[in-house]
Design an enzyme around this catalytic site. Sequence first.
Site, mmCIF file in Angstrom:
data_model
loop_
_atom_site.group_PDB
_atom_site.id
_atom_site.type_symbol
_atom_site.label_atom_id
_atom_site.label_comp_id
_atom_site.label_asym_id
_atom_site.label_seq_id
_atom_site.Cartn_x
_atom_site.Cartn_y
_atom_site.Cartn_z
ATOM 1 N N GLY A 203 13.721 -76.160 -16.520
ATOM 2 C CA GLY A 203 12.478 -75.470 -16.820
ATOM 3 C C GLY A 203 12.688 -74.048 -17.301
ATOM 4 C CE LYS B 188 8.749 -80.835 -12.652
ATOM 5 N NZ LYS B 188 8.422 -79.698 -11.776
ATOM 6 C CB CYS C 257 1.222 -76.971 -10.876
ATOM 7 S SG CYS C 257 0.793 -75.296 -11.410
ATOM 8 C CG ASN D 103 12.470 -79.169 -11.877
ATOM 9 O OD1 ASN D 103 11.354 -78.804 -11.533
ATOM 10 N ND2 ASN D 103 13.131 -78.509 -12.811
#
Length: 360
Positions: A243, A141, A102, A219
């Site tokens: 996403g 991730k 994040c 991703n």
Amino acid sequence: MKIADIDLGRQPVMLAPMEDVTDQAFRLLCKEFGASMVYSEFVSADALIRNVGRQFEKMKIDERERPVAIQIYGRDVPSMVEAAKIVESEAHPDILDINFGCPVKKIAGKGAGSGMLRTPELMLDITREVVKAVSIPVTVKTRLGWDVPTMYDARNFLPDAPVGRPYIVELAERLQDCGIKALTIHGRTRSQMYQGEADWTLIGEVKNNPRMSIPIIGNGDITTAERAKECFSQYGVDAVMIGRATFGQPWLFKDVRSYLDTGVHDDSMTLDWKFDVLRRQVQKSVEYSLRGDNELKERKRTELGGIIHVRRHLANCPLFKGIPDFRHTRISILQAETQEQLFALLDEAKEKIILFSQNS
């Protein structure tokens, strides 16, 4: 493809964890339309330990979601280990995912999320101890690195790394050695946030590293079925994760799945069908927000919570792109406070799309 003993089938397509987006209502829709696995919103280790109710709400699982992953973030070993144990014992997810990706300031700026990319030894310590603490598979991730100038040389943060080794390639090996069962890589650095194009070349390098034996999930910027297929074929990843492209179109999974499996798009999704899905999304969001509340005053408050949660999905729906003079309708969607208002605005939007197509 398998994560530990969890069989996700051929070329899995996953829903990415997104804060204030991937609540249970949205996860169920995406699962219905073909998502191979879904992820929770971010669960704060510190808040979970302090018994903050919102964190436990994020962890509620419907059996129809499975396989489902709960994602946690934090900045020290003890809290992450304790949080991992709580998640396993209270939520019973299929997978525990660690958030080292994040980029938002309130998380990364405090050293958690992608902030861990500046302290890889701590990242590895957390990963190693979390893997030891739970019996369910642990995955990670993360991103390519902290910033572009440093991501091509692992020695910037790992002095003992081989000369010229890209940061994410070296880091991936070390995370694997900690015992994780899969690794998801977003193709940007933390400093890039969501700007520019995702760089899949380094994701491909990780996948093609002969030392890697765990699944690699790619991703970043997968917005179409064609791009998903291209990422599988060009970079060799084991799975892809979608996403932001799911905003306003949870049916994207249905089309991607069709294209990967048959080579053609799903032509059953008419305009009427898609607008019915958007209405269902509104209803599910409100139902999710209302559950457990009986007092009328409380119901009004939480219905608005469901509307606030879903309206930004609708405002960003790709169906509305290119429609002239749509700005006023989009603003009205973002300001709506009831289901009735949103349904009326969806009807208005549908009429504008039909009129636009007739005049094109």
